[in-house]
Design a protein around this motif. Structure first.
Motif, PDB file in Angstrom:
ATOM      1  N   ILE A 151       0.853  -1.192   0.000  1.00 35.47           N
ATOM      2  CA  ILE A 151       0.000   0.000   0.000  1.00 35.47           C
ATOM      3  C   ILE A 151       0.888   1.241   0.000  1.00 35.47           C
ATOM      4  CG2 ILE A 151      -1.756   1.305   1.245  1.00 35.47           C
ATOM      5  CD1 ILE A 151      -2.827  -1.310   2.331  1.00 35.47           C
ATOM      6  N   LYS A 152       0.793   1.990  -1.057  1.00 32.98           N
ATOM      7  CA  LYS A 152       1.648   3.172  -1.222  1.00 32.98           C
ATOM      8  C   LYS A 152       0.987   4.425  -0.655  1.00 32.98           C
ATOM      9  CE  LYS A 152       4.454   5.354  -4.836  1.00 32.98           C
ATOM     10  NZ  LYS A 152       4.766   5.351  -6.293  1.00 32.98           N
ATOM     11  N   GLU A 153      -0.351   4.521  -0.848  1.00 33.42           N
ATOM     12  CA  GLU A 153      -1.050   5.738  -0.397  1.00 33.42           C
ATOM     13  C   GLU A 153      -2.541   5.418  -0.210  1.00 33.42           C
ATOM     14  OE1 GLU A 153      -1.484  10.444  -1.754  1.00 33.42           O
ATOM     15  OE2 GLU A 153      -0.368   9.008  -2.990  1.00 33.42           O
ATOM     16  N   ILE A 154      -3.139   5.990   0.833  1.00 36.04           N
ATOM     17  CA  ILE A 154      -4.581   5.885   1.073  1.00 36.04           C
ATOM     18  C   ILE A 154      -5.175   7.279   0.919  1.00 36.04           C
ATOM     19  CG2 ILE A 154      -6.383   5.308   2.739  1.00 36.04           C
ATOM     20  CD1 ILE A 154      -4.486   3.280   3.969  1.00 36.04           C
ATOM     21  N   LEU A 155      -6.072   7.417  -0.068  1.00 31.15           N
ATOM     22  CA  LEU A 155      -6.572   8.743  -0.442  1.00 31.15           C
ATOM     23  C   LEU A 155      -7.872   9.122   0.250  1.00 31.15           C
ATOM     24  CD1 LEU A 155      -5.910   8.440  -4.286  1.00 31.15           C
ATOM     25  CD2 LEU A 155      -4.430   9.457  -2.564  1.00 31.15           C
ATOM     26  N   LYS A 156      -8.630   8.142   0.751  1.00 29.95           N
ATOM     27  CA  LYS A 156      -9.930   8.410   1.351  1.00 29.95           C
ATOM     28  C   LYS A 156      -9.994   7.820   2.754  1.00 29.95           C
ATOM     29  CE  LYS A 156     -11.697  10.482  -2.240  1.00 29.95           C
ATOM     30  NZ  LYS A 156     -12.120  11.881  -2.205  1.00 29.95           N
ATOM     31  N   GLU A 157     -10.860   8.400   3.566  1.00 29.14           N
ATOM     32  CA  GLU A 157     -11.050   7.906   4.926  1.00 29.14           C
ATOM     33  C   GLU A 157     -12.376   7.162   5.034  1.00 29.14           C
ATOM     34  OE1 GLU A 157     -10.886  11.265   7.467  1.00 29.14           O
ATOM     35  OE2 GLU A 157      -8.722  11.585   7.237  1.00 29.14           O
ATOM     36  N   VAL A 158     -12.474   6.330   6.053  1.00 28.18           N
ATOM     37  CA  VAL A 158     -13.722   5.612   6.323  1.00 28.18           C
ATOM     38  C   VAL A 158     -14.836   6.626   6.592  1.00 28.18           C
ATOM     39  CG1 VAL A 158     -14.885   4.043   7.908  1.00 28.18           C
ATOM     40  CG2 VAL A 158     -12.525   3.594   7.228  1.00 28.18           C
ATOM     41  N   GLY A 159     -15.995   6.395   5.975  1.00 29.37           N
ATOM     42  CA  GLY A 159     -17.132   7.300   6.128  1.00 29.37           C
ATOM     43  C   GLY A 159     -17.243   8.349   5.047  1.00 29.37           C
ATOM     44  N   SER A 160     -16.207   8.497   4.232  1.00 29.61           N
ATOM     45  CA  SER A 160     -16.249   9.516   3.182  1.00 29.61           C
ATOM     46  C   SER A 160     -17.037   9.021   1.974  1.00 29.61           C
ATOM     47  CB  SER A 160     -14.835   9.912   2.766  1.00 29.61           C
ATOM     48  OG  SER A 160     -14.123   8.787   2.283  1.00 29.61           O
ATOM     49  N   VAL A 215     -17.643   8.707  -2.047  1.00 27.48           N
ATOM     50  CA  VAL A 215     -16.837   8.654  -3.271  1.00 27.48           C
ATOM     51  C   VAL A 215     -17.766   8.511  -4.465  1.00 27.48           C
ATOM     52  CG1 VAL A 215     -14.721   7.736  -2.257  1.00 27.48           C
ATOM     53  CG2 VAL A 215     -16.523   6.164  -2.939  1.00 27.48           C
ATOM     54  N   ASP A 216     -17.352   9.108  -5.573  1.00 19.97           N
ATOM     55  CA  ASP A 216     -18.075   8.945  -6.827  1.00 19.97           C
ATOM     56  C   ASP A 216     -17.489   7.777  -7.608  1.00 19.97           C
ATOM     57  OD1 ASP A 216     -19.756  11.166  -6.390  1.00 19.97           O
ATOM     58  OD2 ASP A 216     -18.162  12.529  -7.052  1.00 19.97           O
ATOM     59  N   ALA A 217     -18.240   7.306  -8.575  1.00 22.12           N
ATOM     60  CA  ALA A 217     -17.770   6.188  -9.397  1.00 22.12           C
ATOM     61  C   ALA A 217     -16.464   6.572 -10.089  1.00 22.12           C
ATOM     62  CB  ALA A 217     -18.829   5.805 -10.433  1.00 22.12           C
ATOM     63  N   GLY A 218     -15.454   5.703  -9.990  1.00 23.71           N
ATOM     64  CA  GLY A 218     -14.163   5.939 -10.627  1.00 23.71           C
ATOM     65  C   GLY A 218     -13.184   6.743  -9.793  1.00 23.71           C
ATOM     66  N   GLU A 219     -13.605   7.218  -8.631  1.00 20.76           N
ATOM     67  CA  GLU A 219     -12.722   8.045  -7.802  1.00 20.76           C
ATOM     68  C   GLU A 219     -11.688   7.166  -7.093  1.00 20.76           C
ATOM     69  OE1 GLU A 219     -13.171  11.666  -4.521  1.00 20.76           O
ATOM     70  OE2 GLU A 219     -14.929  10.611  -5.290  1.00 20.76           O
ATOM     71  N   PRO A 220     -10.388   7.566  -7.103  1.00 16.45           N
ATOM     72  CA  PRO A 220      -9.332   6.763  -6.465  1.00 16.45           C
ATOM     73  C   PRO A 220      -9.511   6.688  -4.949  1.00 16.45           C
ATOM     74  CG  PRO A 220      -8.402   8.372  -7.990  1.00 16.45           C
ATOM     75  CD  PRO A 220      -9.842   8.744  -7.806  1.00 16.45           C
ATOM     76  N   ILE A 263      -4.252   1.398  -9.004  1.00 10.66           N
ATOM     77  CA  ILE A 263      -4.977   2.510  -8.381  1.00 10.66           C
ATOM     78  C   ILE A 263      -6.387   1.999  -8.112  1.00 10.66           C
ATOM     79  CG2 ILE A 263      -5.824   4.860  -8.631  1.00 10.66           C
ATOM     80  CD1 ILE A 263      -3.496   5.466 -10.445  1.00 10.66           C
ATOM     81  N   ILE A 264      -6.698   1.731  -6.854  1.00 14.47           N
ATOM     82  CA  ILE A 264      -7.997   1.170  -6.481  1.00 14.47           C
ATOM     83  C   ILE A 264      -9.051   2.272  -6.572  1.00 14.47           C
ATOM     84  CG2 ILE A 264      -9.297  -0.048  -4.705  1.00 14.47           C
ATOM     85  CD1 ILE A 264      -6.918  -1.602  -5.815  1.00 14.47           C
ATOM     86  N   ARG A 265     -10.035   2.069  -7.465  1.00 19.14           N
ATOM     87  CA  ARG A 265     -11.075   3.074  -7.697  1.00 19.14           C
ATOM     88  C   ARG A 265     -12.448   2.536  -7.278  1.00 19.14           C
ATOM     89  NH1 ARG A 265      -9.022   7.074 -11.074  1.00 19.14           N
ATOM     90  NH2 ARG A 265      -7.049   6.536 -12.107  1.00 19.14           N
ATOM     91  N   ALA A 266     -13.327   3.450  -6.931  1.00 20.98           N
ATOM     92  CA  ALA A 266     -14.697   3.067  -6.550  1.00 20.98           C
ATOM     93  C   ALA A 266     -15.452   2.596  -7.795  1.00 20.98           C
ATOM     94  CB  ALA A 266     -15.421   4.253  -5.928  1.00 20.98           C
ATOM     95  N   PRO A 267     -16.014   1.381  -7.778  1.00 14.84           N
ATOM     96  CA  PRO A 267     -16.763   0.897  -8.944  1.00 14.84           C
ATOM     97  C   PRO A 267     -18.085   1.624  -9.151  1.00 14.84           C
ATOM     98  CG  PRO A 267     -16.937  -0.660  -7.135  1.00 14.84           C
ATOM     99  CD  PRO A 267     -15.968   0.390  -6.692  1.00 14.84           C
ATOM    100  N   SER A 268     -18.587   2.257  -8.087  1.00 15.92           N
ATOM    101  CA  SER A 268     -19.826   3.023  -8.173  1.00 15.92           C
ATOM    102  C   SER A 268     -19.813   4.065  -7.065  1.00 15.92           C
ATOM    103  CB  SER A 268     -21.048   2.094  -8.006  1.00 15.92           C
ATOM    104  OG  SER A 268     -21.019   1.472  -6.732  1.00 15.92           O
TER     105      SER A 268
END
Length: 389
Positions: free
Chosen positions: A58-67, A69-74, A207-212
């Motif tokens: 894991i190189k970087e975590i861009l989002k926190e729990v509870g946030s 995210v839009d579809a495709g957002e890293p 780059i792990i992205r939100a599928p939805s």
């Protein structure tokens, strides 16, 4: 039922003070729904889990729990170095196998030429022996050659023909072996290419992205932590479709079953659904259940929205109905005043399904009839009536 007609001779108009003192409604076609109330909250219909596409760090975590995210957002960035090394190694192996395939194909061409040459040599030798044998046969007839020499030539011809047959069989087997080597190398290359394609696809997913669109429920891992392929990294809700988590008083438990129709009221709009799973546990005299919606992606649905529920006991659709009021009492048989040509005429009617809001008209009225909804005593107080039988 005998028809009783009472005519009020004082005319009813939209401007008359009498009509303003009485509640007048029109018979219409619509739904009559007998329901009991419940409450609910909008929840995502499903959750999404995201797995690691390959072994990495894991190189970087861009989002926190509870946030949100839009579809495709890293969400997470994984180190691509390990998988890139695997890709480079596979590409090297592919080059070696492709080179081996080319060498095998060239070797096959060379062997085929040699084999064809050997067959031609054998054929020429057989042709020469056939010619010698024919000449010797003529000489034998005139005594110009010994029978022993003739027999020797004949035996050499038979041996040459057998050698040719054996050579052709060996050539066939050798060519089959070369073809099998070719097929084997091609299969190895094809398998390696599939592995390479899978690794390259995994590389594109580092780059792990939100599928939805959704809300992140959990992130499994920390920056710098090593993760294996297919390890759970992210759990998130899917905000593309929703369901309702409902509650109702346990007094209605006998009427709450899986498949029961439910109306979900949002901003004076009703969405249709059915009861899904009903919890067997009663908490604070409330029964909990799921409602699966027909329009689970309706634009007004959003997480944690509180909604009112109407759980249907009985429903009539596209029937004659009037607003429920004082003139409708208990039972099925009633008398109501209908405004006809400016006069109030008493009609016998029969009703069906009743709710606090509407009453189904089974007999005695037609669509568009105007009904005095106030109780009949109010009409009698306002007008002197003449009974006609």
């Amino acid at each position: 039922m005998a028809a009783i007609v009472v005519v009020v001779f004082i005319p009813f108009t939209s401007d008359s003070s009498q009509s303003q003192d009485l509640q007048i409604v029109e018979v219409e076609i619509g739904k009559v729904i007998n329901s009991f109330p419940g409450e609910g909250i909008v929840e995502p219909q499903s959750e999404v889990i995201i797995l690691s596409p390959a072994a990495s760090i894991i190189k970087e975590i861009l989002k926190e729990v509870g946030s949100h995210v839009d579809a495709g957002e890293p969400i997470i960035i994984l180190d691509p170095t390990p998988i890139q090394a695997e890709i480079d190694n596979i590409q090297d192996q592919l080059e070696v196998k492709q080179n081996a395939l080319r060498k095998n194909q060239l070797n096959a061409r060379s062997v085929k030429v040699d084999l064809e040459y050997n067959v031609q040599v054998k054929n020429l030798k057989i042709a020469s022996l056939n010619s010698d044998l024919a000449d010797q046969e003529q000489l034998l007839e005139v005594g110009g050659i010994s029978p022993a020499k003739f027999e020797k030539t004949r035996q050499e011809l038979e041996l040459a023909e057998k050698d040719l047959l054996m050579l052709k069989e060996k050539n066939y087997i050798r060519l089959q072996q070369l073809e099998a080597d070719d097929v084997g190398l091609r299969l190895q290359i094809e398998m390696q290419e599939k592995v390479l394609a899978a690794k390259e696809e995994a590389l594109s997913k580092m780059i792990i992205r939100a599928p939805s669109a959704g809300i992140i429920l959990s992130i499994r891992g920390k920056v710098g932590e090593k993760v294996n392929a297919d390890r759970l990294l992210v759990e998130m809700s899917d905000l593309s479709t929703f369901k309702i988590q409902g509650k109702v008083d346990d007094d209605f438990s006998d009427h709450l079953k899986t498949g029961t129709k439910v109306y979900v009221v949002i901003d004076n709009q009703k969405l249709t659904g059915v009861v899904g799973t009903v919890s067997p546990v009663i908490r604070d005299r409330k029964i909990e259940f799921d409602v699966n919606l027909q329009e689970s992606n309706h634009f007004k649905l959003r997480p944690n929205l509180n909604v009112n529920l109407e759980i249907v006991r009985a429903e009539r659709d596209s029937v004659l109905r009037i607003v429920n009021g004082p003139v409708i009492g208990r039972g099925r048989e009633h008398q109501v005043y209908v405004i006809e040509s400016g006069q109030a005429v008493l009609h016998d009617i029969r009703t069906g399904l009743k709710t606090n809001e509407f009453v189904e008209i089974v007999e005695g009225l037609e669509e568009g009839d105007r009904i005095i909804l106030s109780d009949n005593s109010s009409v009698k107080e306002l007008h002197e009536l003449e009974l006609q039988r």
